[in-house]
Design a protein around this motif. Structure first.
Motif, short mmCIF file in Angstrom:
data_model
loop_
_atom_site.label_atom_id
_atom_site.label_comp_id
_atom_site.label_asym_id
_atom_site.label_seq_id
_atom_site.Cartn_x
_atom_site.Cartn_y
_atom_site.Cartn_z
N ILE A 75 0.95 -1.39 0.12
CA ILE A 75 -0.02 0.49 -0.41
C ILE A 75 0.66 1.32 -0.15
O ILE A 75 1.75 1.41 1.08
CB ILE A 75 -1.11 0.24 0.99
N VAL A 76 0.62 1.71 -1.00
CA VAL A 76 1.01 3.02 -1.01
C VAL A 76 0.08 4.62 -0.74
O VAL A 76 -0.82 4.08 -0.98
CB VAL A 76 2.93 3.83 -2.03
N GLU A 77 0.79 5.30 -0.11
CA GLU A 77 0.10 7.12 -0.18
C GLU A 77 0.30 7.95 -1.39
O GLU A 77 1.28 8.21 -1.71
CB GLU A 77 0.16 7.07 1.02
N THR A 78 -1.54 8.77 -1.80
CA THR A 78 -0.71 8.89 -2.84
C THR A 78 -1.23 11.04 -2.68
O THR A 78 -2.38 10.07 -2.28
CB THR A 78 -1.08 8.81 -4.44
N HIS A 79 -1.01 12.06 -3.21
CA HIS A 79 -1.40 12.85 -2.85
C HIS A 79 -1.78 13.99 -3.50
O HIS A 79 -1.82 15.07 -4.02
CB HIS A 79 0.25 13.54 -1.92
N GLU A 80 -2.93 12.85 -4.21
CA GLU A 80 -3.30 14.50 -5.71
C GLU A 80 -4.06 15.39 -4.70
O GLU A 80 -4.71 16.11 -5.41
CB GLU A 80 -4.12 12.77 -6.45
N MET A 81 -4.69 15.11 -3.59
CA MET A 81 -5.08 16.25 -2.72
C MET A 81 -4.56 17.52 -2.68
O MET A 81 -5.47 19.02 -2.67
CB MET A 81 -5.80 15.96 -1.69
N ASP A 82 -3.64 17.74 -3.03
CA ASP A 82 -2.89 18.33 -2.56
C ASP A 82 -2.34 18.95 -4.03
O ASP A 82 -1.77 20.61 -4.19
CB ASP A 82 -0.93 18.19 -2.36
N ASN A 83 -2.77 18.50 -5.17
CA ASN A 83 -2.25 19.03 -6.38
C ASN A 83 -3.81 20.37 -6.63
O ASN A 83 -4.63 19.64 -7.09
CB ASN A 83 -2.40 18.32 -7.46
N PRO A 84 -3.76 21.47 -7.23
CA PRO A 84 -4.96 22.43 -7.33
C PRO A 84 -5.54 22.23 -8.26
O PRO A 84 -7.27 22.03 -8.79
CB PRO A 84 -4.51 23.60 -6.92
N ASN A 85 -4.79 21.57 -8.89
CA ASN A 85 -5.41 21.26 -10.63
C ASN A 85 -6.44 19.98 -10.51
O ASN A 85 -7.56 19.92 -10.70
CB ASN A 85 -4.31 20.80 -11.63
N TYR A 86 -6.06 18.74 -9.30
CA TYR A 86 -7.22 18.02 -9.31
C TYR A 86 -8.46 18.29 -8.63
O TYR A 86 -9.95 18.04 -8.48
CB TYR A 86 -6.94 17.12 -8.35
N ALA A 87 -7.76 19.31 -7.26
CA ALA A 87 -8.98 19.27 -5.84
C ALA A 87 -9.85 20.37 -6.46
O ALA A 87 -10.64 20.77 -6.42
CB ALA A 87 -8.25 19.81 -5.06
N SER A 88 -9.75 20.98 -7.49
CA SER A 88 -10.53 22.06 -8.38
C SER A 88 -11.93 21.40 -9.67
O SER A 88 -12.80 22.23 -9.65
CB SER A 88 -9.37 23.68 -8.81
#
Length: 271
Positions: A75-88
């Protein structure tokens, strides 16, 4: 025909030295992980990305399924929520999600000596709007199911034929898919959607979505179950539960559940 496709799938893995599987626990990646393990044994590794957009229950299912297959699992952690291009939450949000995933998996694979990163994209996925597929291809990932023309229905039929207990598991895309394009995605919003869907699952409704729009939850169930749901559910209690999760309003989609429903607005975004 299915036996031939299964044989081709096995042959495809036989041509590989080692393979790392992008393994979500859904039926597609589970089938890929199973065949990879059958062919490659300890030269196959399943890796699951943990993030706020994955239900904890789905992660637990993935862990248990990997154990039942026998494949090594990380299991690895990903941090897409840190990317404003994703969160928007733009229409190509999935591109940034899969970019984060494969920018995590590819270096991990190289570090551990895995020549290939494999995903569970099937032939039907190529017919839908899936910007994440482009991100995976740009990073060199392969999709054996799509390469061999194996459809979603064929995935389920093959999985059942080889004894995978999850062969009829409902599709469970990431929780971020519950939000209309353009509405910002936050961890609290993901959490309330996840809690609401778990609540409905515990009522016995497995194939369900809770779409979130601002403070409103919209429940989607298969159309044939709507009357049963209304007749047999304590709607006041359900509303109170959803409000405790953070919603203000609770509605029921009378059209019923349809995969990819939010994509129906895409022509509007294209103009």
């Amino acid at each position: 025909m299915l036996e031939l496709k299964l044989e081709k799938l096995r042959n495809l893995f036989a041509e590989m030295d080692r393979a790392l599987i992008a393994y979500s626990g859904g039926i597609d990646s589970t089938l890929v992980a199973k065949i990879a393990y059958d062919v490659l044994g300890d030269r196959a590794l399943a890796v699951t990305a943990k993030s706020p957009s994955l239900l904890p229950e789905e992660l637990e299912d993935a862990i248990e399924q990997a154990k039942s297959i026998g494949i090594a699992h990380q299991i690895v952690e990903t941090h897409e929520m840190d990317n404003p291009n994703y969160a928007s939450n733009p229409v190509n949000r999935c591109y940034f999600c899969k970019s984060e995933l494969h920018d995590t998996l590819k270096p991990l694979g190289l570090k551990l000596g895995y020549s290939y990163v494999i995903d569970g994209v099937n032939a039907d996925d190529l017919q839908d709007y899936r910007p994440g597929i482009q991100a995976a291809r740009e990073r060199g990932a392969r999709s054996p199911l799509a390469e061999l023309g194996i459809t979603k229905m064929e995935v389920r039929e093959i999985a059942r034929s080889i004894g995978l207990s999850c062969w009829n598991k409902p599709a469970q895309p990431c929780l971020s898919s519950r939000f209309p394009y353009g509405e910002e995605i936050t961890v609290p919003k993901l959490n309330r959607v996840g809690r609401a869907e778990i609540y409905l699952r515990r009522l016995g409704y497995e194939n369900v979505r809770v779409r979130s729009s601002d403070d409103t939850a919209k429940i989607e169930l298969p159309a044939e179950l709507i009357q049963k749901f209304v007749a047999n559910t304590d709607l006041i209690q359900l509303t109170q539960a959803f409000q405790s999760f953070g919603f203000v309003y609770v509605t029921l989609d009378l059209e019923g559940y349809r995969s990819g429903k939010l994509n129906q607005v895409l022509p509007q975004f294209a103009n």
